[in-house]
Design a protein around this motif. Structure first.
Motif, PDB file in Angstrom:
ATOM      1  N   ARG A 128      -4.685 -31.784  21.651  1.00 19.71           N
ATOM      2  CA  ARG A 128      -3.267 -31.499  21.918  1.00 19.71           C
ATOM      3  C   ARG A 128      -3.097 -30.015  22.254  1.00 19.71           C
ATOM      4  O   ARG A 128      -2.378 -29.649  23.187  1.00 19.71           O
ATOM      5  N   ASP A 129      -3.797 -29.147  21.520  1.00 18.30           N
ATOM      6  CA  ASP A 129      -3.676 -27.709  21.751  1.00 18.30           C
ATOM      7  C   ASP A 129      -4.329 -27.280  23.055  1.00 18.30           C
ATOM      8  O   ASP A 129      -3.909 -26.298  23.675  1.00 18.30           O
ATOM      9  N   HIS A 130      -5.375 -27.988  23.478  1.00 17.40           N
ATOM     10  CA  HIS A 130      -6.091 -27.597  24.681  1.00 17.40           C
ATOM     11  C   HIS A 130      -5.221 -27.661  25.939  1.00 17.40           C
ATOM     12  O   HIS A 130      -5.569 -27.050  26.954  1.00 17.40           O
ATOM     13  N   ARG A 131      -4.121 -28.400  25.892  1.00 17.59           N
ATOM     14  CA  ARG A 131      -3.268 -28.477  27.073  1.00 17.59           C
ATOM     15  C   ARG A 131      -2.779 -27.102  27.496  1.00 17.59           C
ATOM     16  O   ARG A 131      -2.635 -26.820  28.675  1.00 17.59           O
ATOM     17  N   LYS A 132      -2.532 -26.234  26.507  1.00 15.51           N
ATOM     18  CA  LYS A 132      -2.021 -24.900  26.817  1.00 15.51           C
ATOM     19  C   LYS A 132      -3.071 -24.028  27.493  1.00 15.51           C
ATOM     20  O   LYS A 132      -2.752 -23.029  28.121  1.00 15.51           O
ATOM     21  N   LEU A 133      -4.336 -24.396  27.335  1.00 18.80           N
ATOM     22  CA  LEU A 133      -5.418 -23.589  27.877  1.00 18.80           C
ATOM     23  C   LEU A 133      -5.850 -24.031  29.262  1.00 18.80           C
ATOM     24  O   LEU A 133      -6.755 -23.449  29.848  1.00 18.80           O
ATOM     25  N   GLY A 134      -5.221 -25.082  29.798  1.00 17.03           N
ATOM     26  CA  GLY A 134      -5.606 -25.580  31.105  1.00 17.03           C
ATOM     27  C   GLY A 134      -6.892 -26.373  31.098  1.00 17.03           C
ATOM     28  O   GLY A 134      -7.562 -26.505  32.132  1.00 17.03           O
ATOM     29  N   VAL A 135      -7.269 -26.918  29.931  1.00 20.10           N
ATOM     30  CA  VAL A 135      -8.516 -27.669  29.817  1.00 20.10           C
ATOM     31  C   VAL A 135      -8.319 -29.094  30.309  1.00 20.10           C
ATOM     32  O   VAL A 135      -7.342 -29.757  29.956  1.00 20.10           O
ATOM     33  N   ARG A 136      -9.242 -29.579  31.139  1.00 17.30           N
ATOM     34  CA  ARG A 136      -9.215 -30.935  31.663  1.00 17.30           C
ATOM     35  C   ARG A 136     -10.436 -31.688  31.132  1.00 17.30           C
ATOM     36  O   ARG A 136     -11.419 -31.074  30.700  1.00 17.30           O
ATOM     37  N   PRO A 137     -10.422 -33.027  31.168  1.00 19.04           N
ATOM     38  CA  PRO A 137     -11.582 -33.785  30.686  1.00 19.04           C
ATOM     39  C   PRO A 137     -12.899 -33.362  31.322  1.00 19.04           C
ATOM     40  O   PRO A 137     -13.947 -33.385  30.674  1.00 19.04           O
ATOM     41  N   VAL A 138     -12.878 -32.959  32.594  1.00 13.82           N
ATOM     42  CA  VAL A 138     -14.116 -32.546  33.253  1.00 13.82           C
ATOM     43  C   VAL A 138     -14.752 -31.347  32.561  1.00 13.82           C
ATOM     44  O   VAL A 138     -15.978 -31.179  32.560  1.00 13.82           O
ATOM     45  N   HIS A 139     -13.940 -30.489  31.934  1.00  7.46           N
ATOM     46  CA  HIS A 139     -14.496 -29.323  31.256  1.00  7.46           C
ATOM     47  C   HIS A 139     -15.366 -29.727  30.073  1.00  7.46           C
ATOM     48  O   HIS A 139     -16.327 -29.030  29.734  1.00  7.46           O
ATOM     49  N   TYR A 140     -15.024 -30.836  29.425  1.00  9.37           N
ATOM     50  CA  TYR A 140     -15.832 -31.290  28.296  1.00  9.37           C
ATOM     51  C   TYR A 140     -17.227 -31.713  28.760  1.00  9.37           C
ATOM     52  O   TYR A 140     -18.211 -31.536  28.036  1.00  9.37           O
ATOM     53  N   LEU A 413      -6.005 -28.113   7.388  1.00 10.28           N
ATOM     54  CA  LEU A 413      -7.179 -27.335   7.762  1.00 10.28           C
ATOM     55  C   LEU A 413      -6.969 -26.609   9.081  1.00 10.28           C
ATOM     56  O   LEU A 413      -7.365 -25.462   9.246  1.00 10.28           O
ATOM     57  N   ALA A 414      -6.338 -27.254  10.036  1.00 13.24           N
ATOM     58  CA  ALA A 414      -6.174 -26.660  11.363  1.00 13.24           C
ATOM     59  C   ALA A 414      -5.310 -25.412  11.342  1.00 13.24           C
ATOM     60  O   ALA A 414      -5.368 -24.607  12.253  1.00 13.24           O
ATOM     61  N   ALA A 415      -4.499 -25.247  10.303  1.00 15.17           N
ATOM     62  CA  ALA A 415      -3.648 -24.052  10.234  1.00 15.17           C
ATOM     63  C   ALA A 415      -4.455 -22.798   9.959  1.00 15.17           C
ATOM     64  O   ALA A 415      -3.971 -21.696  10.125  1.00 15.17           O
ATOM     65  N   SER A 416      -5.710 -22.962   9.549  1.00  9.22           N
ATOM     66  CA  SER A 416      -6.523 -21.795   9.261  1.00  9.22           C
ATOM     67  C   SER A 416      -7.916 -21.944   9.829  1.00  9.22           C
ATOM     68  O   SER A 416      -8.861 -21.345   9.343  1.00  9.22           O
ATOM     69  N   SER A 417      -8.056 -22.733  10.874  1.00 10.94           N
ATOM     70  CA  SER A 417      -9.359 -22.959  11.471  1.00 10.94           C
ATOM     71  C   SER A 417      -9.264 -22.973  12.974  1.00 10.94           C
ATOM     72  O   SER A 417      -8.249 -22.555  13.525  1.00 10.94           O
ATOM     73  N   PRO A 418     -10.318 -23.388  13.693  1.00  7.41           N
ATOM     74  CA  PRO A 418     -10.341 -23.203  15.138  1.00  7.41           C
ATOM     75  C   PRO A 418      -9.124 -23.762  15.841  1.00  7.41           C
ATOM     76  O   PRO A 418      -8.741 -24.904  15.630  1.00  7.41           O
ATOM     77  N   ALA A 419      -8.571 -22.971  16.716  1.00  8.17           N
ATOM     78  CA  ALA A 419      -7.455 -23.481  17.515  1.00  8.17           C
ATOM     79  C   ALA A 419      -7.957 -24.360  18.639  1.00  8.17           C
ATOM     80  O   ALA A 419      -7.195 -25.103  19.230  1.00  8.17           O
ATOM     81  N   ALA A 420      -9.215 -24.274  18.934  1.00 12.05           N
ATOM     82  CA  ALA A 420      -9.761 -25.111  19.995  1.00 12.05           C
ATOM     83  C   ALA A 420     -11.262 -25.216  19.854  1.00 12.05           C
ATOM     84  O   ALA A 420     -11.924 -24.285  19.455  1.00 12.05           O
ATOM     85  N   LEU A 421     -11.801 -26.336  20.161  1.00 14.24           N
ATOM     86  CA  LEU A 421     -13.245 -26.535  20.106  1.00 14.24           C
ATOM     87  C   LEU A 421     -13.862 -25.856  21.318  1.00 14.24           C
ATOM     88  O   LEU A 421     -13.827 -26.331  22.430  1.00 14.24           O
ATOM     89  N   GLY A 422     -14.454 -24.703  21.059  1.00 14.92           N
ATOM     90  CA  GLY A 422     -15.058 -23.964  22.158  1.00 14.92           C
ATOM     91  C   GLY A 422     -14.083 -23.060  22.869  1.00 14.92           C
ATOM     92  O   GLY A 422     -14.443 -22.396  23.824  1.00 14.92           O
ATOM     93  N   GLY A 423     -12.833 -22.975  22.466  1.00  8.30           N
ATOM     94  CA  GLY A 423     -11.888 -22.097  23.134  1.00  8.30           C
ATOM     95  C   GLY A 423     -10.741 -21.795  22.250  1.00  8.30           C
ATOM     96  O   GLY A 423      -9.913 -21.001  22.555  1.00  8.30           O
TER      97      GLY A 423
END
Length: 423
Positions: A128-140, A413-423
């Motif tokens: 859900r958060d990755h949308r703000k970063l412009g991440v698309r499925p192809v990036h995975y 947990l997400a409130a104090s951990s990675p905002a994005a997997l790899g980003g």
């Protein structure tokens, strides 16, 4: 030799076009799949048929071949940016924060491979958060290719194919949940524009910001949101909203500087009244519902986790349920860490049903904090909220070990951990 930025984005468009063509071809050649009631609960593909515990064993057994994680992750990003230079633009200038939090994400996934529900819930939020970063499925897919190459580089001739397949299955489970999380939030706006209206330094390393969203920002007391400063584009960090919803719509955030050059540093030392901010959608399950007030509640907070706890206490005060109370545990290393003591005292004065216990020093962390709570609070019936830094995950684990059912402990947990997997 330099690469023309136009060439980089031409490559990007070609990659996306290939991905869309691949999806179209698959949809034409494959029978329609049954629609799941909830995208997050949909099957994760063939990889979900493998035993997560077995994969965890394979990955753990071969970790010495590819760790330490910081070197593995450095290799991963080096491969990814070398093969696809355009991707560098999706990341902040400094990669230190990203690398540290990707390491924590890997630890989270490996530790919970035998608990797919937790992995799915966590990764759905990340997607859900990755949308703000412009991440698309192809990036995975690009990320997976880079990870595999980094694993092979680190292990060399000792690398094992069965371990590689286990890593790929782990990543694909996570990615499937992330994609579903993003798809489930397609109708949700990715961010709100806001303006800083107050900026107060409570300590040299801690500021309280009041911000005014341009449009109403929906949230519940106890939730958190990701913030982005224009000083560091593409970098989002989670912070609890430090107030229950207000009539004027303003929000308050408590920001502790965790290091130089990051989002917290920008918000504490380089942000002024009138500056713009971006706010991501409200998230988190550390909230109160009407059915949760049948018994007294316990709220534990450490550091700026007091922000989420403060919002919960305000929410309890507005509900005014007779005969119900709350016990608040504040964990601080020293008395000087009680940066909002006046607000604590005011809440106690105005609400006799609120009892506050301050736990200091080593007793304010990990197992000791949980045991201090168990000695001084009735944990057998009501909900327990735990708000604060990642170290409080150990407190949550200890509370469960002491017999508190998992469904009665709320800690995001997400409130104090990675905002994005790899980003």
């Amino acid at each position: 030799m330099t690469t023309d930025p136009t060439d980089q984005f031409d490559e990007y468009r070609v990659l996306l076009s290939r991905q869309e063509a691949k999806r179209l071809r698959q949809s034409l050649l494959s029978p329609p799949a049954p629609v799941a009631a909830d995208p997050v609960d949909a099957p994760l593909g063939a990889d979900h048929l493998h035993d997560g515990a077995d994969d965890r064993g394979l990955i753990t057994e071969t970790l010495p071949l590819v760790t330490p994680f910081d070197l593995l992750i450095s290799d991963l990003y080096a491969v990814m940016f070398d093969q696809h230079p355009y991707l560098r633009g999706l990341f902040p200038e400094s990669m230190a924060f990203q690398q540290a939090h990707l390491e924590r994400a890997f630890h989270f996934l490996i530790d919970r491979l035998d608990r797919p529900e937790e992995v799915t819930a966590f990764c759905a939020r990340l997607g859900r958060d990755h949308r703000k970063l412009g991440v698309r499925p192809v990036h995975y897919e690009v990320f997976e290719t880079a990870l595999v190459e980094a694993l092979r580089r680190r292990a060399g001739a000792l690398w094992r194919q069965d371990a590689e397949e286990a890593w790929k299955r782990m990543l694909r489970r996570a990615v499937a949940a992330m994609v579903r999380g993003a798809e489930a939030a397609l109708a949700e706006r990715p961010f709100w524009n806001a303006t800083v209206t107050e900026h107060q330094l409570h300590r040299p390393d801690l500021a309280v910001l009041r911000v005014s969203p341009a449009e109403p920002f929906p949230y519940r007391a106890g939730q958190y949101a990701l913030l982005q400063s224009p000083l560091l584009t593409r970098a989002w960090r989670p912070f609890h909203v430090a107030c229950a919803p207000r009539r004027d719509g303003d929000l308050t955030f408590h920001i502790r500087r965790t290091g130089p050059g990051g989002v917290s540093d920008a918000l504490v030392h380089r942000t002024r009244v009138g500056d713009p901010l971006l706010i991501g959608p409200a998230q988190g399950t550390m909230t109160l519902g009407d059915d949760d007030l049948k018994h007294d509640v316990v709220i534990a907070a450490s550091g700026t986790g007091w922000a989420g706890a403060k919002a919960l206490v305000q929410d309890l005060a507005r509900r005014r349920l007779p005969g119900r109370g709350a016990q608040l545990f504040l964990g601080v290393r020293t008395r000087d860490d009680l940066y909002d003591l006046a607000a604590v005292a005011d809440l106690e004065r105005r609400h006799p049903w609120l009892r506050t216990v301050t736990v200091t020093g080593g007793a304010a962390e990990g197992d000791a904090f949980a045991e201090a709570m168990a000695r001084r609070a009735a944990l057998s019936r009501g909900l327990v909220f735990v708000s604060g830094p990642p170290a409080l995950a150990a407190t949550v684990r200890r509370l469960r070990a002491l017999g508190l059912p998992a469904e009665r402990v709320r800690h995001d947990l997400a409130a104090s951990s990675p905002a994005a997997l790899g980003g």
